[in-house]
Design an enzyme around this catalytic site. Structure first.
Site, PDB file in Angstrom:
ATOM      1  N   SER A 243      -2.361   4.616   3.677  1.00 30.50           N
ATOM      2  CA  SER A 243      -2.940   3.984   2.489  1.00 30.50           C
ATOM      3  C   SER A 243      -4.258   3.325   2.846  1.00 30.50           C
ATOM      4  O   SER A 243      -4.493   2.947   3.999  1.00 30.50           O
ATOM      5  CB  SER A 243      -1.949   2.933   1.984  1.00 30.50           C
ATOM      6  OG  SER A 243      -2.574   2.002   1.127  1.00 30.50           O
TER       7      SER A 243
ATOM      8  N   TYR B  57       2.163  -4.540   4.460  1.00 29.78           N
ATOM      9  CA  TYR B  57       2.213  -3.104   4.139  1.00 29.78           C
ATOM     10  C   TYR B  57       1.111  -2.350   4.893  1.00 29.78           C
ATOM     11  O   TYR B  57       1.360  -1.317   5.509  1.00 29.78           O
ATOM     12  CB  TYR B  57       2.046  -2.941   2.636  1.00 29.78           C
ATOM     13  CG  TYR B  57       2.063  -1.528   2.111  1.00 29.78           C
ATOM     14  CD1 TYR B  57       3.259  -0.859   1.902  1.00 29.78           C
ATOM     15  CD2 TYR B  57       0.879  -0.866   1.799  1.00 29.78           C
ATOM     16  CE1 TYR B  57       3.278   0.432   1.403  1.00 29.78           C
ATOM     17  CE2 TYR B  57       0.893   0.425   1.295  1.00 29.78           C
ATOM     18  CZ  TYR B  57       2.092   1.070   1.099  1.00 29.78           C
ATOM     19  OH  TYR B  57       2.099   2.341   0.608  1.00 29.78           O
TER      20      TYR B  57
END
Lengths: 321, 321
Positions: free
Chosen positions: A123, A147
């Site tokens: 990501s 994350y």
């Protein structure tokens, strides 16, 4: 026959990917298996295994079937990883570690002939502010969320296991996927999709940030195409740098709204209600705004060229389905 | 009283650091404990604990003593991490993971008041070729060795545990430490020290690469100073980017040899025997050559300004000891 395994195959992108693999016949004679905690009703018709990716025996069991291509999309999302620290590291890092070791064990058991292709979904959360105007391919990964740190950690592992020849892996740093189909969710990024999706469905949408906010988008269809393109890519072309910034389209919220106006008129735009939310604005301030993903473009990855295309994809693929 | 723990305190830099802490009175009333698998005879007089850092109970035991400052230098070296893949990830990554979790558990047990400073020793091995002429502070980490991947992984963990407030950590990407005292070793980088150390001790040294090879050096004394400076640094100044490229001195092997000539004459230089080794050259080709470590310099980290100083440090601190 190509044995294909999608980890996180029950999620939105996993389902789009599965459908693309079946519809487009990208892998001739594909033998497709989906793995997830749960699957949507009326989902893609494929073999499915329900389980928990953090379970070490599950990783061993999945590896023992010797999938030729593994798409690893299983993760908990950014907001949950931030709220539940241990769970985030367990699902988003340790599960990948166990999977890589299970695949390495199968590689060794097979006399070093089994060497699956692994496409790991990373990501743009691996990046942290401050940013240059456009993030280049050599920009550091300094995540400011758990994350992002977990995804960056997995990228390093995927690269090292690949360099040693146990697997043939690469990591795709996906843009924010927009327009997400389905119901509104509570993710901080949810409004990027919501301000398009809700008006197209005749519903009101909340805009919590100024319309000058710029962000980096690609459609769900582009995401599925990135994944299959990665699975068929000759990784020698990566020259040892196995994490890729993918193409997307950079635009402001105002430009998103203008594209909505062109697609659905002022009536749709009138359904967007600005309700400034300083907490969401503070989060969004830390996000990347634009990229120069030269390597991925040279390798043939393609995203939408403007936000009108992104809206058209939603209307074709997901509106009224 | 400041409780200080040095993990890897039996190693060369651990010993230099321990001596600096005791001699310079950097931490008033320092209560110093060294941890390692083994300790050198006649080493620094300090409390010592012998154990295995990969043992999870050991990490818990060390954390339970609530050290205020932890220097984490425990690692297996690059060559061994490359030859023994599982051991490398176990010692260089998983042990740090267990340590961080043990410290987090103590933080929570203490009602969130215990929050140790953690100085993690990383390495320029987190970088991988191709490089710009000088590696800047925003250059990506794309390691081409398991050692580099393990160090980069730990950096991400140290940053995330710090961001969440469980510890107050930072990672120092040390230059190649030169001149290493002691016996020649088999490390691919060993010759950078060997071509200085052996001639100064009247012994022959092998030079396996062309003298045009450029590399990035700092002395053991500079390394110890980096570590204590990091331990007393206000980490708010890092603005969330908790891995630092440290200063060093960039020079070619030819420049190293000229400095040796100035320090010890032609007689010493004559003891260097060029014996080209293509295998070592191939490894060295992948290493960084020069940096622009602006952030660390602005934060007050200091290294030697030329290779003559690096040789002088060896002669003062280690020759004939």
């Amino acid at each position: 026959m190509t044995k294909i395994l999608i980890l996180g195959g029950g999620g939105m992108i996993g389902q789009k990917l599965a459908r693309r693999i079946l519809d487009e016949n990208i892998f001739p004679g594909a033998d497709l298996t989906l793995f997830d905690r749960a699957f949507p009703e009326g989902g893609v018709p494929a073999k499915s295994i329900t389980g928990n990716i953090t379970d070490r025996d599950t990783a061993r069991h999945l590896a023992a079937h010797h999938p030729d291509v593994i798409f690893h999309l299983a993760a908990i999302v950014s907001g949950q990883a931030e709220a539940e620290f241990e769970l985030g590291w367990d699902v988003n890092m340790m599960a990948t570690w166990h999977l890589l070791n299970a695949l390495k064990a199968e590689h060794e058991k097979s006399g070093r002939t089994y060497r699956p292709k692994l496409v790991f979904t990373s990501s743009i959360a691996v990046f942290g502010a401050p940013y240059p105007d456009k993030i280049g391919d050599n920009f550091l990964s300094a995540p400011q969320t758990s994350y992002g740190a977990q995804k960056a950690t997995c990228e390093l592992m995927v690269s090292d296991f690949s360099r040693k020849g146990f697997i043939d892996g690469l990591s795709l740093r996906l843009p924010t996927i927009c327009v997400r189909p389905g119901k509104p969710n509570a993710a901080a990024s949810g409004f990027f999709s919501g301000i398009i999706r809700e008006p197209l469905n005749g519903m009101e949408a909340i805009l919590p940030v100024p319309d000058t906010v710029r962000h980096w988008h690609a459609s769900p269809r582009a995401a599925a195409r990135f994944l299959t393109h990665a699975a068929t890519l000759d990784t020698d072309l990566l020259a040892g740098r196995r994490a890729l910034n993918l193409p997307g389209f950079s635009c402001t919220v105002a430009e998103q709204i203008e594209a909505l106006r062109r697609a659905a008129g002022q009536k749709a735009v009138d359904l967007i209600k600005p309700v400034p939310d300083p907490a969401i604005m503070a989060i969004v301030d830390g996000w990347p705004r634009d990229f120069a993903p030269d390597r991925a473009i040279a390798l043939g990855f393609e995203a939408e060229k403007n936000f009108d295309e992104i809206i058209a994809v939603y209307m074709e693929d997901d509106l009224n389905t």
